[in-house]
Design an enzyme around this catalytic site. Structure first.
Site, PDB file in Angstrom:
ATOM      1  N   SER A  26       2.242   9.157  -4.398  1.00 64.67           N
ATOM      2  CA  SER A  26       2.946   9.381  -5.671  1.00 64.67           C
ATOM      3  C   SER A  26       2.116  10.243  -6.624  1.00 64.67           C
ATOM      4  O   SER A  26       2.662  11.097  -7.331  1.00 64.67           O
ATOM      5  CB  SER A  26       3.356   8.053  -6.319  1.00 64.67           C
ATOM      6  N   ILE A  55     -16.319  10.203   1.242  1.00 61.79           N
ATOM      7  CA  ILE A  55     -16.533  11.641   1.421  1.00 61.79           C
ATOM      8  C   ILE A  55     -17.990  11.846   1.837  1.00 61.79           C
ATOM      9  O   ILE A  55     -18.906  11.373   1.169  1.00 61.79           O
ATOM     10  CB  ILE A  55     -16.229  12.374   0.091  1.00 61.79           C
ATOM     11  N   HIS A  98      -9.538   6.321  -9.935  1.00 64.78           N
ATOM     12  CA  HIS A  98      -9.743   4.916  -9.593  1.00 64.78           C
ATOM     13  C   HIS A  98      -8.872   4.066 -10.515  1.00 64.78           C
ATOM     14  O   HIS A  98      -8.885   4.281 -11.733  1.00 64.78           O
ATOM     15  CB  HIS A  98     -11.222   4.544  -9.743  1.00 64.78           C
TER      16      HIS A  98
HETATM   17  C1  GRF Z   1      -3.536   4.956  -6.834  1.00 65.96           C
HETATM   18  O1  GRF Z   1      -3.390   3.748  -7.500  1.00 65.96           O
HETATM   19  C2  GRF Z   1      -4.902   5.513  -7.069  1.00 65.96           C
HETATM   20  O2  GRF Z   1      -5.431   5.185  -8.311  1.00 65.96           O
HETATM   21  C3  GRF Z   1      -5.704   4.845  -6.000  1.00 65.96           C
HETATM   22  O3  GRF Z   1      -4.839   4.774  -4.894  1.00 65.96           O
HETATM   23  C4  GRF Z   1      -3.499   4.767  -5.324  1.00 65.96           C
HETATM   24  C5  GRF Z   1      -2.782   5.885  -4.609  1.00 65.96           C
HETATM   25  O4  GRF Z   1      -1.425   5.785  -4.698  1.00 65.96           O
HETATM   26  N1  GRF Z   1      -6.968   5.476  -5.809  1.00 65.96           N
HETATM   27  P1  GRF Z   1      -0.488   7.005  -4.259  1.00 65.96           P
HETATM   28  O5  GRF Z   1      -0.745   7.285  -2.789  1.00 65.96           O
HETATM   29  O6  GRF Z   1      -0.807   8.169  -5.133  1.00 65.96           O
HETATM   30  O7  GRF Z   1       0.904   6.506  -4.467  1.00 65.96           O
END
Ligand code: GRF
Length: 188
Positions: free
Chosen positions: A13, A88, A104
């Site tokens: 997303s 990474i 994060h």
């Molecule tokens: C998000 O909550 C981001 O902060 C974390 O992983 C999640 C990823 O969600 N690091 P998406 O794949 O972008 O829906």
């Protein structure tokens, strides 16, 4: 034109939001999506938007060379980690010094480090009865969640908020701020 590669492992997303918000820009574009999970939503978003997408196995990612080659081949300037659940490696960090950005879903340095991802973060915030959570956008170095912080945004939590409510408040912050902070940072 600054070219971003987005690395993700999940629903994508955030990746989709970055893709959509960069579509009409003349200065930043998403040039590549890399994912280590077959069938992940992020790959579908790439395909729907005509962005090259590559699925790499964890062992390919561990060796780093294939990833470095791919980034070079696609003329990538910056790496964006959006829900990428792999560390990474040092070769990539050295090839992209201060040019890797992660998001994060908590207010680092709290609730960071190995094992602190996805619902584990929101569960821990809930258990500790925190009154605030939020997002941290930061540079990536060779240690989990320890690179310099670029920006943080805070959500107030209510005593009645369950982990799923905390998650949706955090998601709203991600959707509202992550692309903007990326564009500002890479264009500085
Ligand atoms: C998000 O909550 C981001 O902060 C974390 O992983 C999640 C990823 O969600 N690091 P998406 O794949 O972008 O829906």
């Amino acid at each position: 034109m600054i070219r971003l590669a987005i690395l993700g492992s999940g629903s994508g997303s955030n990746a989709l939001n970055i893709i959509e918000q960069s579509k009409d820009r003349k200065d930043v574009q998403v040039g590549l999506i890399i994912c280590n999970v077959a069938g992940a939503g992020i790959l579908q978003h790439a395909q729907n938007n005509g962005i090259p997408a590559v699925q790499m196995s964890n062992s390919e990612l561990n060796s780093e060379l294939a990833l470095l080659d791919l980034l070079k081949e696609h003329h990538i300037d910056w790496i964006i980690l959006a829900g990428f659940l792999r560390k990474i490696g040092s070769n990539i960090c050295q090839a992209f010094p201060n040019k890797i950005i992660n998001i994060h879903p908590a207010l680092l340095p709290k609730y960071g480090g190995k094992g602190m991802y996805g619902h584990f973060v929101h569960d821990a915030v809930f258990q500790n009865k925190e009154t605030q959570s939020g997002i941290t956008i930061h540079y990536v170095n060779e240690h989990y969640d320890e690179g310099n912080i670029i920006a943080q945004f805070t959500a107030e939590l209510a005593p009645t908020d369950l982990p799923k409510d905390i998650e949706s408040k955090v998601r709203a912050l991600e959707m509202a701020h992550f692309p903007t902070v990326i564009f500002e940072t890479v264009l500085k």
